[in-house]
Design a protein around this motif. Structure first.
Motif, PDB file in Angstrom:
ATOM      1  N   LEU A   1       0.803  -1.219   0.000  1.00 17.34           N
ATOM      2  CA  LEU A   1       0.000   0.000   0.000  1.00 17.34           C
ATOM      3  C   LEU A   1       0.842   1.280   0.000  1.00 17.34           C
ATOM      4  CD1 LEU A   1      -2.721  -1.161   2.569  1.00 17.34           C
ATOM      5  CD2 LEU A   1      -2.872  -1.164   0.079  1.00 17.34           C
ATOM      6  N   GLY A   2       2.162   1.121   0.114  1.00 21.53           N
ATOM      7  CA  GLY A   2       3.041   2.269  -0.008  1.00 21.53           C
ATOM      8  C   GLY A   2       3.134   3.172   1.206  1.00 21.53           C
ATOM      9  N   ASP A   3       2.624   2.734   2.369  1.00 26.44           N
ATOM     10  CA  ASP A   3       2.654   3.608   3.545  1.00 26.44           C
ATOM     11  C   ASP A   3       2.637   2.780   4.825  1.00 26.44           C
ATOM     12  OD1 ASP A   3       2.518   5.663   5.359  1.00 26.44           O
ATOM     13  OD2 ASP A   3       0.530   6.369   4.776  1.00 26.44           O
ATOM     14  N   TRP A   4       3.773   2.713   5.530  1.00 25.08           N
ATOM     15  CA  TRP A   4       3.840   1.959   6.780  1.00 25.08           C
ATOM     16  C   TRP A   4       2.960   2.579   7.852  1.00 25.08           C
ATOM     17  CZ3 TRP A   4       5.078   4.143  11.400  1.00 25.08           C
ATOM     18  CH2 TRP A   4       5.738   5.374  11.379  1.00 25.08           C
ATOM     19  N   ARG A   5       2.635   3.876   7.703  1.00 28.72           N
ATOM     20  CA  ARG A   5       1.866   4.589   8.732  1.00 28.72           C
ATOM     21  C   ARG A   5       0.432   4.084   8.863  1.00 28.72           C
ATOM     22  NH1 ARG A   5       0.817   9.205   7.556  1.00 28.72           N
ATOM     23  NH2 ARG A   5       1.165  10.503   9.390  1.00 28.72           N
ATOM     24  N   LEU A   6      -0.031   3.274   7.907  1.00 27.36           N
ATOM     25  CA  LEU A   6      -1.348   2.642   8.045  1.00 27.36           C
ATOM     26  C   LEU A   6      -1.411   1.743   9.277  1.00 27.36           C
ATOM     27  CD1 LEU A   6      -1.981   1.768   4.296  1.00 27.36           C
ATOM     28  CD2 LEU A   6      -3.373   3.308   5.697  1.00 27.36           C
ATOM     29  N   LEU A   7      -0.225   1.393   9.796  1.00 27.56           N
ATOM     30  CA  LEU A   7      -0.159   0.629  11.038  1.00 27.56           C
ATOM     31  C   LEU A   7      -0.903   1.341  12.168  1.00 27.56           C
ATOM     32  CD1 LEU A   7       1.587  -1.767  12.500  1.00 27.56           C
ATOM     33  CD2 LEU A   7       3.008   0.127  13.255  1.00 27.56           C
ATOM     34  N   LEU A   8      -0.860   2.667  12.179  1.00 27.87           N
ATOM     35  CA  LEU A   8      -1.434   3.440  13.280  1.00 27.87           C
ATOM     36  C   LEU A   8      -2.954   3.302  13.366  1.00 27.87           C
ATOM     37  CD1 LEU A   8       0.829   6.617  12.883  1.00 27.87           C
ATOM     38  CD2 LEU A   8       1.113   4.722  14.488  1.00 27.87           C
ATOM     39  N   PRO A   9      -3.730   3.493  12.276  1.00 27.99           N
ATOM     40  CA  PRO A   9      -5.179   3.272  12.397  1.00 27.99           C
ATOM     41  C   PRO A   9      -5.554   1.812  12.629  1.00 27.99           C
ATOM     42  CG  PRO A   9      -4.587   3.784  10.121  1.00 27.99           C
ATOM     43  CD  PRO A   9      -3.377   4.073  10.968  1.00 27.99           C
ATOM     44  N   ILE A  10      -4.712   0.887  12.139  1.00 25.85           N
ATOM     45  CA  ILE A  10      -4.984  -0.533  12.400  1.00 25.85           C
ATOM     46  C   ILE A  10      -4.885  -0.808  13.898  1.00 25.85           C
ATOM     47  CG2 ILE A  10      -4.073  -2.875  12.106  1.00 25.85           C
ATOM     48  CD1 ILE A  10      -3.269  -2.060   9.249  1.00 25.85           C
ATOM     49  N   TYR A  11      -3.818  -0.311  14.531  1.00 28.34           N
ATOM     50  CA  TYR A  11      -3.673  -0.481  15.973  1.00 28.34           C
ATOM     51  C   TYR A  11      -4.784   0.235  16.736  1.00 28.34           C
ATOM     52  CZ  TYR A  11       0.958  -2.729  15.997  1.00 28.34           C
ATOM     53  OH  TYR A  11       2.004  -3.630  15.861  1.00 28.34           O
ATOM     54  N   ALA A  12      -5.220   1.389  16.223  1.00 21.26           N
ATOM     55  CA  ALA A  12      -6.328   2.099  16.876  1.00 21.26           C
ATOM     56  C   ALA A  12      -7.601   1.264  16.834  1.00 21.26           C
ATOM     57  CB  ALA A  12      -6.549   3.451  16.192  1.00 21.26           C
ATOM     58  N   GLY A  13      -7.864   0.605  15.695  1.00 22.91           N
ATOM     59  CA  GLY A  13      -9.042  -0.255  15.578  1.00 22.91           C
ATOM     60  C   GLY A  13      -8.988  -1.436  16.535  1.00 22.91           C
ATOM     61  N   VAL A  14      -7.800  -2.032  16.669  1.00 22.89           N
ATOM     62  CA  VAL A  14      -7.625  -3.143  17.611  1.00 22.89           C
ATOM     63  C   VAL A  14      -7.891  -2.675  19.044  1.00 22.89           C
ATOM     64  CG1 VAL A  14      -5.961  -4.772  18.586  1.00 22.89           C
ATOM     65  CG2 VAL A  14      -6.031  -4.398  16.120  1.00 22.89           C
ATOM     66  N   THR A  15      -7.440  -1.469  19.361  1.00 23.18           N
ATOM     67  CA  THR A  15      -7.656  -0.915  20.702  1.00 23.18           C
ATOM     68  C   THR A  15      -9.139  -0.714  20.983  1.00 23.18           C
ATOM     69  OG1 THR A  15      -5.520   0.227  20.557  1.00 23.18           O
ATOM     70  CG2 THR A  15      -7.043   0.965  22.267  1.00 23.18           C
ATOM     71  N   ILE A  16      -9.865  -0.234  20.004  1.00 24.74           N
ATOM     72  CA  ILE A  16     -11.319  -0.052  20.164  1.00 24.74           C
ATOM     73  C   ILE A  16     -11.987  -1.399  20.435  1.00 24.74           C
ATOM     74  CG2 ILE A  16     -13.452   0.569  18.964  1.00 24.74           C
ATOM     75  CD1 ILE A  16     -11.797   2.746  17.505  1.00 24.74           C
ATOM     76  N   LEU A  17     -11.600  -2.427  19.678  1.00 24.29           N
ATOM     77  CA  LEU A  17     -12.177  -3.768  19.889  1.00 24.29           C
ATOM     78  C   LEU A  17     -11.874  -4.279  21.294  1.00 24.29           C
ATOM     79  CD1 LEU A  17     -11.362  -5.525  16.483  1.00 24.29           C
ATOM     80  CD2 LEU A  17     -13.602  -4.786  17.320  1.00 24.29           C
ATOM     81  N   GLY A  18     -10.631  -4.072  21.749  1.00 24.06           N
ATOM     82  CA  GLY A  18     -10.253  -4.514  23.091  1.00 24.06           C
ATOM     83  C   GLY A  18     -11.040  -3.788  24.166  1.00 24.06           C
ATOM     84  N   GLY A  19     -11.273  -2.494  23.969  1.00 27.18           N
ATOM     85  CA  GLY A  19     -12.042  -1.720  24.937  1.00 27.18           C
ATOM     86  C   GLY A  19     -13.486  -2.164  25.015  1.00 27.18           C
TER      87      GLY A  19
END
Length: 387
Positions: free
Chosen positions: A162-180
């Motif tokens: 996808l050309g952007d490692w920074r997509l990691l940040l919203p992915i981790y945010a989504g995982v955090t929401i699921l955990g919460g």
């Protein structure tokens, strides 16, 4: 009569350990972030890990005091909210945005992670038997280390596809929401809440307990060494894929936690800690001299294995020495994590002063020396109790 583990609660709490690992990504990705900025800004970039760990120093004991009033689950939910916002801020700011957005985002991430760690560790201790606390806290570290293990492969895949490692940040945010959401939907039976808040002075008074003091400093040195290794490891190999050294480090950490969870049911935890720290010191010294890529990967991996059970051991030993003050112990242990703020600037300064990357290993090596000493002292104390 042995206390039974509430397995219904265990899974969402262990998910919290996975989310804890998101703050540990800052040190390894600093080398990636540095590529976005000029040479004049590199010294400021080295302070990004400090922005995360600074909040452990400032907020851990106040959050522990708040937790006495509102409970562990509510405290964890506050931490999840800050973590989500912190992960999204630098991503929403976009590529080419100012360095200040990384500082703001990682600062919020540090605040959130402080609350999560203050809450989740004693929450796990609540639902497991005292005699197996170290083992279960070690299992928690498996989930935390898995988050770090996945970092390099996910970043690489996102960059290539996808050309952007920074997509990691919203992915981790989504995982955090699921955990919460998962934790919020889980009914938690917590200890009775205190009628008064515990002040900073009361938390620090616990340091009069020599075991708590040794363990608190032990956690500080462990985190400082861990962040230091994360900061330096990607610089030990002159290769675009050098970040995979941290993947090997955390892969072996997971192996170490899996094996450790089994060994710690059969071997005294401080004795096992002492064995590991002897090997860790040998690996740190070895990394000063090896040049071949394969040797660096191998030594970093073994070092990761030896560091697998350090936090769990210190946390459990401190908690068992002050069972009536578990929230305050949690506050002190998490406060000690702020030592990670020192590693980026110190390792960066050592590398600049000496002129080669291995110089950054001086700091984690000194930290491991303390860990070996602390393990030896605690083992002697444990042996005296048996007599």
């Amino acid at each position: 009569m042995h206390k039974k583990v509430d397995r219904r609660l265990l899974a969402p709490v262990l998910m919290g350990f996975f989310i804890m690992g998101f703050c540990d990504m800052v040190a390894p990705v600093t080398s990636k972030i540095s590529e976005e900025f000029s040479e004049a800004q590199q010294q400021a970039v080295n302070f990004l890990p400090s922005m995360v760990f600074l909040w452990f120093l400032l907020l851990s004991t106040p959050i522990a005091a708040l937790m006495n009033r509102i409970g562990r689950k509510a405290t964890a939910m506050i931490g999840y909210a800050f973590t989500v916002v912190g992960l999204l801020v630098p991503y929403v700011a976009g590529v080419g945005s100012g360095l200040e957005w990384y500082f703001i985002g990682f600062g919020l991430l540090g605040i959130g992670n402080t609350a999560i760690q203050v809450a989740i560790n004693p929450l796990l201790a609540t639902i497991v038997p005292e005699e197996r606390m170290t083992s279960y806290l070690t299992v928690g570290q498996i989930f935390r280390n898995t988050a770090l293990l996945l970092l390099a492969p996910v970043m690489t895949a996102l960059s290539v596809w996808l050309g952007d490692w920074r997509l990691l940040l919203p992915i981790y945010a989504g995982v955090t929401i699921l955990g919460g959401v998962w934790l919020q939907l889980t009914s938690v039976q917590e200890p009775e809440r205190a009628e008064h808040t515990v002040g900073l002075a009361e938390c620090f008074r616990l340091l009069g307990n020599r075991t708590v003091l040794i363990c608190t400093l032990g956690v500080a040195c462990f985190i400082a060494a861990d962040v230091g290794v994360g900061f330096v490891s990607g610089r030990l190999i002159d290769n675009p894929n050098s970040i995979f050294t941290i993947t090997g480090y955390y892969a072996c950490r997971i192996v170490g936690t899996l094996l450790g969870a089994w060994i710690l049911t059969r071997v005294v935890d401080v004795k096992y800690l002492q064995w590991n720290m002897l090997l860790a010191l040998a690996m740190c010294l070895g990394l000063f001299f090896v040049k071949a890529d394969a040797a660096v990967y191998a030594l970093a991996g073994v070092l990761g294995f030896t560091m697998a059970c350090v936090f769990a051991t210190f946390y459990a030993v401190a908690t068992k020495s002050a069972l009536d003050r578990t929230n305050e112990v949690a506050g002190l242990m998490i406060l000690a994590i702020s030592a990670g703020a020192l590693s980026g600037p110190i390792c960066g300064a050592l590398i600049r002063a000496v002129g080669y990357s291995q110089a950054g290993l001086i700091w984690p090596t000194l930290c491991v020396c303390y860990l070996l000493w602390a393990a030896t002292v605690l083992k002697r104390k444990s042996d005296r109790k048996k007599i």
